[in-house]
Motif scaffolding. Structure first.
Motif, PDB file in Angstrom:
ATOM      1  N   TYR A  57       0.836  -1.202   0.000  1.00 25.71           N
ATOM      2  CA  TYR A  57       0.000   0.000   0.000  1.00 25.71           C
ATOM      3  C   TYR A  57       0.871   1.252   0.000  1.00 25.71           C
ATOM      4  N   THR A  86       2.481   1.788  -3.407  1.00 27.03           N
ATOM      5  CA  THR A  86       1.470   2.207  -4.387  1.00 27.03           C
ATOM      6  C   THR A  86       1.053   3.652  -4.142  1.00 27.03           C
ATOM      7  N   ALA A  87       0.910   4.009  -2.850  1.00 26.72           N
ATOM      8  CA  ALA A  87       0.561   5.390  -2.509  1.00 26.72           C
ATOM      9  C   ALA A  87       1.660   6.346  -2.947  1.00 26.72           C
ATOM     10  N   ALA A  93       1.437   6.858  -6.628  1.00 26.92           N
ATOM     11  CA  ALA A  93       0.306   7.726  -6.973  1.00 26.92           C
ATOM     12  C   ALA A  93       0.653   9.190  -6.711  1.00 26.92           C
ATOM     13  N   ALA A 122      -1.666  11.966  -8.302  1.00 27.45           N
ATOM     14  CA  ALA A 122      -2.973  11.364  -7.988  1.00 27.45           C
ATOM     15  C   ALA A 122      -3.200  11.405  -6.478  1.00 27.45           C
ATOM     16  N   ASP A 130      -5.827  11.999  -4.593  1.00 25.94           N
ATOM     17  CA  ASP A 130      -6.993  11.314  -4.033  1.00 25.94           C
ATOM     18  C   ASP A 130      -6.739   9.816  -3.885  1.00 25.94           C
ATOM     19  N   ASP A 131      -6.107   9.221  -4.889  1.00 27.68           N
ATOM     20  CA  ASP A 131      -5.806   7.789  -4.823  1.00 27.68           C
ATOM     21  C   ASP A 131      -4.795   7.496  -3.713  1.00 27.68           C
ATOM     22  N   LYS A 178      -6.461   7.823  -0.295  1.00 26.49           N
ATOM     23  CA  LYS A 178      -7.352   6.691  -0.025  1.00 26.49           C
ATOM     24  C   LYS A 178      -6.570   5.488   0.488  1.00 26.49           C
ATOM     25  N   LEU A 179      -5.435   5.199  -0.132  1.00 22.13           N
ATOM     26  CA  LEU A 179      -4.604   4.073   0.297  1.00 22.13           C
ATOM     27  C   LEU A 179      -4.045   4.305   1.700  1.00 22.13           C
ATOM     28  N   SER A 185      -8.649  15.945   0.044  1.00 24.31           N
ATOM     29  CA  SER A 185      -8.293  14.588   0.441  1.00 24.31           C
ATOM     30  C   SER A 185      -7.115  14.597   1.414  1.00 24.31           C
TER      31      SER A 185
END
Length: 273
Positions: free
Chosen positions: A9, A12-13, A16, A21, A23-24, A27-28, A63
């Motif tokens: 996670y 990936t965050a 992003a 990105a 917001d993505d 979220k993570l 976010s």
């Protein structure tokens, strides 16, 4: 999906974030903060670091505020109030910047909510002067934007803290000014209810001063515009004053409301505002 690790996670965050990105990425990271109880100290360090990096990279994103709110609440629940304070302060900085950019109702509500979250953590740390500072800032914003009702509320909360500190003259002055502002729009039932709550506080000050006759007057006036449990509590305060008894504990008509909720829900702009 069950085999996805915290490191997955985080990476990936991070990816992003690198492509904008926000917001993505948020979220993570939000997901990981919710699962923080199962994360070890090493992963916590990485999660905190990336959360702060996101806040630095995207200081105006909604976010970002949501993520910092989740971070602050999680850390406060785990007893790490110092780190929770930093997260909540950064959340507030998002809305300060948004207010500077656009003094919209949306931004002002966001600023008030973030202030409330930080105030709750300050209260848990016994940092009352800092709570007062947040209220003064809110009062200044409301005054500058000509939000009379918001200004009255801030004055009322400043008076409430003065009352809790035993500074009765200061409290009385704040409540009187707030009452006057509410009176300029007393035709609105919601405003009338807020004014009634303020008058309950004026009654508390009078009672604390030993002026039971004045306390009776304020509690009686308040009772005229309060319904349900609040109305019942106002009646109990009035009856106790008439009987010469100590004021009973109240659940709805609390002295102060700013920062007293254990966990505020994430801010969302209310439709129509």
């Amino acid at each position: 999906m069950t085999n996805v690790t915290g490191d997955d996670y985080l990476s990936t965050a991070k990816a992003a974030m690198m492509v904008g990105a926000v917001d993505d990425a948020a979220k993570l990271l939000n997901h990981l903060w919710r699962k923080y109880a199962a994360i070890d100290a090493v992963e916590y360090d990485g999660l905190w670091a990336i959360t702060i990096e996101l806040a630095d990279r995207f200081p105006l994103a909604r976010s970002t505020s949501d993520l910092l709110h989740r971070t602050a609440v999680t850390l406060a629940a785990r007893g790490d109030l110092r780190a929770a304070t930093e997260a909540a302060a950064r959340m507030l900085s998002v809305w300060r910047a948004r207010c500077q950019q656009d003094r919209s109702t949306d931004s002002l509500f966001g600023h008030a909510h973030a202030s409330d979250v930080l105030a709750g953590i300050y209260r848990a740390r016994g940092m009352v002067d800092e709570v007062v500072g947040l209220l003064v800032e809110l009062a200044e914003w409301h005054f500058t934007t000509e939000n009379d009702l918001g200004f009255a509320w801030a004055l009322r909360e400043l008076g409430a803290i003065a009352l809790l500190r035993g500074d009765l003259d200061n409290a009385a002055g704040k409540f009187a000014r707030a009452d006057e502002i509410y009176g300029s729009d007393s035709s609105d039932s919601a405003v009338a209810e807020e004014r009634a709550e303020c008058r309950v506080l004026r009654g508390r000050v009078a009672h604390a001063r030993g002026d039971h006759r004045d306390a009776e007057r304020w509690f009686a006036l308040a009772s005229q515009h309060l319904t349900g449990e609040a109305g019942s509590e106002a009646g109990l305060l009035l009856a106790a004053t008439v009987d010469g008894s100590p004021l009973p504990a109240t659940r709805v008509l609390t002295v102060s409301t700013f920062g007293v909720r254990a966990c505020c829900p994430p801010y969302r702009h209310r439709p129509g505002n």
